[in-house]
Design an enzyme around this catalytic site. Structure first.
Site, short mmCIF file in Angstrom:
data_model
loop_
_atom_site.label_atom_id
_atom_site.label_comp_id
_atom_site.label_asym_id
_atom_site.label_seq_id
_atom_site.Cartn_x
_atom_site.Cartn_y
_atom_site.Cartn_z
N GLN A 1 11.31 -29.43 22.84
CA GLN A 1 12.61 -28.79 22.68
C GLN A 1 12.65 -27.46 23.42
O GLN A 1 11.62 -26.92 23.80
CB GLN A 1 12.88 -28.51 21.20
CG GLN A 1 12.93 -29.75 20.33
CD GLN A 1 13.26 -29.40 18.88
OE1 GLN A 1 14.35 -28.93 18.58
NE2 GLN A 1 12.30 -29.58 18.00
N HIS B 1 8.65 -36.05 22.91
CA HIS B 1 9.71 -35.10 23.27
C HIS B 1 9.33 -33.69 22.85
O HIS B 1 8.47 -33.49 22.01
CB HIS B 1 11.03 -35.49 22.61
CG HIS B 1 11.07 -35.25 21.13
ND1 HIS B 1 10.40 -36.05 20.22
CD2 HIS B 1 11.68 -34.30 20.39
CE1 HIS B 1 10.61 -35.60 19.00
NE2 HIS B 1 11.38 -34.54 19.07
N ASN C 1 6.91 -29.63 18.90
CA ASN C 1 6.30 -29.89 17.60
C ASN C 1 5.90 -31.35 17.61
O ASN C 1 6.70 -32.21 17.94
CB ASN C 1 7.31 -29.66 16.46
CG ASN C 1 7.67 -28.20 16.32
OD1 ASN C 1 6.84 -27.32 16.52
ND2 ASN C 1 8.91 -27.92 15.98
N HIS D 1 8.89 -45.46 24.04
CA HIS D 1 8.95 -44.94 22.67
C HIS D 1 7.61 -44.39 22.18
O HIS D 1 7.57 -43.48 21.36
CB HIS D 1 9.44 -46.06 21.74
CG HIS D 1 9.68 -45.61 20.33
ND1 HIS D 1 10.71 -44.75 20.00
CD2 HIS D 1 9.03 -45.88 19.18
CE1 HIS D 1 10.69 -44.53 18.69
NE2 HIS D 1 9.68 -45.20 18.17
#
Ligand SMILES: [Zn+2]
Ligand SMILES: [Zn+2]
Length: 344
Positions: free
Chosen positions: A173, A171, A158, A118
């Site tokens: 995109q 993460h 971002n 995480h």
């Protein structure tokens, strides 16, 4: 150059038809896993006749409750009692179709999850993982480029609440656009005009000039260079590009992709050291369009736009930038480069 895909890929299909690609090793989802469902909503394209560009309208009606506990991270592995976006109880890298896509009928939106941990950043991940990530980008570019409705594969990240990211889970995109976005179009037009004057590739020339000048050069390693461009618009803006002419990630050799990964990590780490706090940034990968036309002027490039200009000062896009398209860059790019270089 190569069709190598670093990590073996397992593709699963969720009940709503969305795909999940698991790259590398993974463990099965726990019993009782309940897949989240794509949001109901409207995604439209509206043409802006004055700016001559598309606006994506995404009006998701967020009516469904799908997680046992919404406070739990949708990008973490699925555990008994926690069904996330990833139908696996452990994984390395995962890519899935966004549940709130900005494009539905043509094009698509994917989420790229860098790790099942995480916490972390591009800079703190193990080097092998970032190298695998670059290979995953190449794999996504290759696969999405084959879709007839996709004309441009835009890979980006971002990071940080300052740029609107609420999930700290590492993460990025991918937007697979059914059109070539205007910034890319404009740069390709500039490249085409430059080449038409018999000068070759514009970016090859810009990269060579930065290497020769050295003043704004940050790193040169394995055929990949990082520099603060002379014309940087964002504070501490950094561009990363291959020195040789390569138009997409799939044109890079495996060793060049690994070199690129290493440099992305070093840039990310330098940013976090700069003000001793995680630097909010946008990262954009520019590559050759995938509409079947020839783009000899396209030259692969990763651009970082960090948004902090000082420890506590955010660079906002204001009227000059948004209304007139003219950035005011506070600070000299040469000085920015000197500060970053000591942190690499
Ligand atoms: Zn998480
Ligand atoms: Zn070039």
């Amino acid at each position: 150059v190569t069709d190598r895909v670093a990590a073996p890929r397992t593709t699963l299909t969720q009940p709503d038809g969305r795909h999940v690609h698991l790259y590398g090793a993974h463990r099965q989802a726990p019993e009782g896993y309940v897949a989240p469902l794509i949001s109901e909503g409207i995604a439209q394209r509206r043409w802006h006749p004055l700016r001559q560009e598309w606006v994506l309208v995404s009006a998701a009606r967020q009516t469904r409750t799908f997680l046992p506990d919404l406070a739990q991270c949708p990008l973490c592995p699925s555990l008994p009692g926690h069904s996330s976006e990833i139908p696996a109880s452990a994984f390395e890298l995962a890519v899935f179709d966004n549940r709130f896509p900005a494009m539905r009928d043509r094009g698509c939106c994917e989420v790229v999850v860098y790790t099942d941990q995480h916490e972390g950043t591009l800079g703190t991940l193990p080097p092998k993982r970032v190298s695998d990530l670059v290979d995953v980008w190449a794999d996504r570019y290759r696969e999405l480029s084959q879709r007839p409705d996709v004309r441009y594969v835009f890979i980006f990240e971002n990071r940080g609440e300052a740029v609107g990211v609420t999930l700290p889970h590492p993460h990025g995109q991918i937007y697979a656009y059914p059109f070539i976005p205007p910034v890319v179009r404009r740069e390709l037009d500039a490249g085409r005009r430059y080449a038409a004057r018999g000068k070759g590739c514009l970016l090859c020339a810009l990269v060579l000039a930065e290497v020769q000048a050295g003043q704004r050069l940050l790193i040169s390693d394995g055929g990949i260079v990082a520099y603060v461009p002379a014309y940087a618009r964002w504070p501490y803006e950094v561009h990363v590009a291959p020195e040789d002419h390569r138009s997409s990630l799939t044109d890079l050799s495996p060793s060049a992709r690994a070199a690129l990964a290493g440099i992305l990590q070093r840039v990310s780490r330098a940013y976090d050291r700069l003000f001793d706090r995680p630097m909010p940034y946008m990262m954009a990968v520019h590559q050759r369009p995938t509409d079947g036309r020839r783009y000899p002027q396209a030259h692969l490039r990763v651009e970082f736009y960090p948004t902090l200009r000082d420890a506590g000062k955010l660079k906002y896009l204001a009227a000059g930038e948004c209304g007139a398209g003219t950035f005011v860059a506070e600070g000299m790019p040469e000085e920015r480069a000197a500060s970053l270089r000591t942190l690499m």
